[in-house]
Motif scaffolding. Structure first.
Motif: not given
Length: 350
Positions: A29-53
């Protein structure tokens, strides 16, 4: 907003399992959060867990890289042929090629899309052994059998009028910044430059003598690096070619013994060797299309959180300037596995 528009993604909980695999010493989480131009972190609308694309910007560069690799397919075929010509028995293990497929500019499915396609050049003896189709009448074999360092020597002959005795077995020398020149070093280096050896594409009995054998190993590694699109490869992956290319020595020791030819980066958990002569101020002197598109990927990585306010926001989620993410859900769901994205970046930078 329709969930289907989210596109391929993976939960951060599932990604956390890759931490050791990719050699991270921080949380996923700390790694992908440092690179917002590469990764987007969002909350799954049904499961409500954090996901990444991956972001649209990075996705476009990935598609561009795939297109460039297809367009440069002939160049990649030549690289593989030259490796086979350099091998002891004109045979290579497909597994070894798979490990450096990106370095050679090959697609992920190169065994089916490239090796099988060029049946006049290659022959898959079995699923894991590649053999060069022997055609003694092929004039192209002669041009393929010329090492990059030999092309450099030809230029030196022509432009600097140096003697054949001095240049016939010489290599470009680029002393590292701050390199301490001890007494007798220049004479030793001059003598080493003159040592004769069996050149990479010559099919002769191995030269006798430790110094000649080692110099041939230097020449083989030099040529292999010259064949890569970024003139670099991980040392561990290079070691997989030891048997097929006849470099059955301690590869790392050879590299460190010749720092004026090779630069070994120890950044991170991997060691990467660069061909020193190919770089100037951190960039390739003679870039190629595959290298250029990968530089675009690197530029997105190096942006980190800079200009993140310009990134588009969707719904109530934003990936702006996230520094760490706490993973609260430990549940997986089956649909995630079909949507996994792996960032295909192998760029190294010191």
């Amino acid at each position: 907003m329709s969930f289907k528009k989210r596109g391929p993604f993976v939960s951060l909980q599932l990604m956390s399992r890759w931490k050791n695999l990719v050699g991270l010493n921080v949380s996923i989480g700390g790694f992908v959060g440092k690179y917002p131009h590469c990764f987007e972190i969002f909350t799954h609308p049904f499961r409500r867990n954090l996901c990444c694309k991956i972001t649209q910007k990075l996705k476009e560069v990935i598609v561009e890289e795939e297109n460039v690799i297809r367009e440069c397919e002939i160049d990649a075929v030549k690289r593989v042929k030259k490796l086979l010509l350099m091998s002891k028995n004109r045979v290579l293990r497909v597994h070894a090629l798979r490990l450096i497929r990106k370095e050679l500019g090959l697609p992920e499915d190169f065994r089916d899309s490239v090796l099988a396609k060029y049946s006049l050049d290659f022959k898959l003896v079995d699923l894991e052994t590649l053999e060069l189709v022997d055609d003694d009448d092929d004039d192209d074999d002669e041009s393929l059998g010329v090492a990059k360092v030999e092309e450099w020597r030809e230029v030196e002959y022509r432009e600097k009028w140096l003697s054949e005795f001095e240049m016939n077995y010489a290599f470009p020398i680029n002393l590292p910044t701050g390199f301490k020149i001890e007494k007798g070093f220049r004479e030793e280096l001059k003598n080493w430059q003159r040592v004769a050896y069996v050149k990479p594409y010559e099919r002769k009995d191995m030269s006798r003598g430790v110094e000649r054998f080692e110099k041939r190993v230097v020449a083989i590694i030099h040529e292999l690096l010259s064949l890569t699109v970024e003139k670099m490869v991980e040392v561990e992956r290079l070691a997989h070619f030891r048997k097929d290319l006849g470099i059955e020595v301690n590869v790392r020791e050879v590299l460190l013994k010749h720092p004026w030819i090779f630069y070994v980066s120890t950044k991170g958990s991997t060691q990467t060797v660069f061909l020193r002569e190919a770089y100037s101020k951190g960039c390739l002197i003679d870039p190629n299309p595959v290298y250029n598109v990968r530089r675009k990927m690197l530029e997105l990585v190096l942006l980190k959180n800079r200009h993140s306010k310009e990134l588009s926001r969707t719904g109530d989620e934003t990936h702006e300037e996230k520094s760490d993410v706490v993973i609260s859900s430990h549940d997986d769901w089956e649909g995630e596995r079909d949507g996994d994205w792996v960032l295909p970046i192998l760029m190294k930078s010191d």
